[in-house]
Design an enzyme around this catalytic site. Sequence first.
Site, PDB file in Angstrom:
ATOM      1  N   LYS A  14       0.874  -1.174   0.000  1.00 40.35           N
ATOM      2  CA  LYS A  14       0.000   0.000   0.000  1.00 40.35           C
ATOM      3  C   LYS A  14       0.912   1.225   0.000  1.00 40.35           C
ATOM      4  O   LYS A  14       1.684   1.442   0.933  1.00 40.35           O
ATOM      5  CB  LYS A  14      -0.866  -0.029   1.272  1.00 40.35           C
TER       6      LYS A  14
ATOM      7  N   HIS B 150     -10.102  -7.112  -3.815  1.00 42.02           N
ATOM      8  CA  HIS B 150      -9.723  -6.045  -2.906  1.00 42.02           C
ATOM      9  C   HIS B 150     -10.140  -6.408  -1.485  1.00 42.02           C
ATOM     10  O   HIS B 150     -10.997  -7.262  -1.282  1.00 42.02           O
ATOM     11  CB  HIS B 150     -10.463  -4.789  -3.404  1.00 42.02           C
TER      12      HIS B 150
HETATM   13  O1  GKR Z   1      -6.956  -0.214   4.497  1.00 43.14           O
HETATM   14  O2  GKR Z   1      -6.107   1.750   4.182  1.00 43.14           O
HETATM   15  C1  GKR Z   1      -6.604   0.724   3.782  1.00 43.14           C
HETATM   16  C2  GKR Z   1      -6.756   0.547   2.292  1.00 43.14           C
HETATM   17  O3  GKR Z   1      -6.338   1.699   1.628  1.00 43.14           O
HETATM   18  C3  GKR Z   1      -8.177   0.208   1.923  1.00 43.14           C
HETATM   19  O4  GKR Z   1      -9.080   1.102   2.503  1.00 43.14           O
HETATM   20  C4  GKR Z   1      -8.407   0.177   0.448  1.00 43.14           C
HETATM   21  O5  GKR Z   1      -9.788   0.143   0.208  1.00 43.14           O
HETATM   22  O6  GKR Z   1      -7.181  -1.899   0.462  1.00 43.14           O
HETATM   23  C5  GKR Z   1      -7.898  -1.022  -0.259  1.00 43.14           C
HETATM   24  C6  GKR Z   1      -7.312  -0.777  -1.624  1.00 43.14           C
HETATM   25  O7  GKR Z   1      -6.783  -1.679  -2.212  1.00 43.14           O
HETATM   26  O8  GKR Z   1      -7.432   0.330  -2.148  1.00 43.14           O
HETATM   27 MG    MG Z   2      -6.623  -0.598  -4.060  1.00 44.94          MG
END
Ligand code: GKR
Ligand code: MG
Length: 439
Positions: A198, A334
């Site tokens: 991420k 996702h």
């Molecule tokens: O958990 O911060 C997080 C992610 O950014 C999540 O909210 C996203 O929806 O995992 C997700 C993604 O792949 O964008």
């Molecule tokens: Mg994503």
Amino acid sequence: MRISELKLHPIAVADGPLRSSYGLHAPYALRTIVEIKTTDGITGISETYGGDGPLAALEAVRSRVVGMDPFQLASFWQYLAAESEKEKADTAGGRSQTWLVPGENPLDKHTRTNAAIEVACLDAIGKALGRPVCDLVGGKVRDRVPFSAYLFYKHAGGGGMGADARDDEYGEILTPEAVVRSCRQMINQYGFKEIKLKGGVLPPDDEIAAIKALRAEFGPTFPLRIDPNCAWSVDTSVRVGRELKSELADGGYLEDPCAGMDGMAEVRRRLLAEGNKTPLASNVATTCFAHVPEAKRTDGVQIILSDPHYWGGIRSQQKLSDLCEVLGLGMSMHSNNHLGVSLMTMAHAAAVCPSLTYACDTHYPWQTEMDEVVVGGRIKFENGSVVISDKPGLGVTLDYDQVARGTERYNKLPYRKRDDEAEMQQHIDPTWKRVLPRW
Ligand code: GKR
Ligand code: MG
């Protein structure tokens, strides 16, 4: 068989200070455990987003659900689709997740609610028939569903608060070395064979360095992905795509580098013009069936990141799989913070989708045994995969003491929705704002 009761259990689940371009995760993620009872004494369960919005949407269908035949899922969706049509005019803004995370987008309300009820019904039917959920919708095309090591930048802390704080299993992760260390730790523990970082948190060069460090450590047999959730401009996205061309090849992808389908399409055109075929994946620009034709027409997205929680459930997931196959699109899955009921839902959904050919995302390693609500504790991974067993329904049942603890935590919290920007301002930087593109 009729549904005689609908129970909604709001729970709070400890979560570490994970970062993304949305901001910072709160010390507790909110979830809702949905439970239906049938007239023949069967219980069906599901897990969905938490907090006031998702809970209110489920409350709103209570009178439609109680008394319903759990087999009649198509007409339940027909009812919700009509409700959605009625409400459309009131909803400003787009359907995408550019600004709103799943669970907080009002336009996801009906597909989200449908999914929560559908999965609980399928679980009940499976338990009544003694067959796993995947067998109710055509049967599995794979016995094990692979998940990826989903890495996050994070501050120190393991989630929870005060006496309820969790151990900080992964420590602070803000450098390439720490990213590699956390990945090694996760892979040792779960056996994952694919890796996702991420991003959208540190300047792009730092995140490029992290991906290169992962490649150096794990080699080309571990496909790599990076997802900055739209934090980059088109130019920056193209530059990162160029610099990570070899690292993101062979089963990797670049996920939602910039905001909007037009931006994604431009990134794709410019990369292709350079001979760079890195596919673009999305769970931000494409969040529903209505987005798929545009994704194909503009070539802005080559891999759709589905999610049974807001695409409408397991059956919608199968429809999407067929659609992706017809259109020549790739498909993966996702995730958001979740517990074992969701993990099994995602696993069954993936098991019945032939065109889901990438390892799915999961936040599961970021949660702990103390928060798990299924009997027997946390779901085990075998070599990075969840095994689809012949156990009836989703293959899990609720540990009611654990559910009660989750609800107790929920009742003590001052917040009822996910707001990563507010958390960021409260804990890290009072002036922080979500700016897109940031770089
Ligand atoms: O958990 O911060 C997080 C992610 O950014 C999540 O909210 C996203 O929806 O995992 C997700 C993604 O792949 O964008
Ligand atoms: Mg994503």
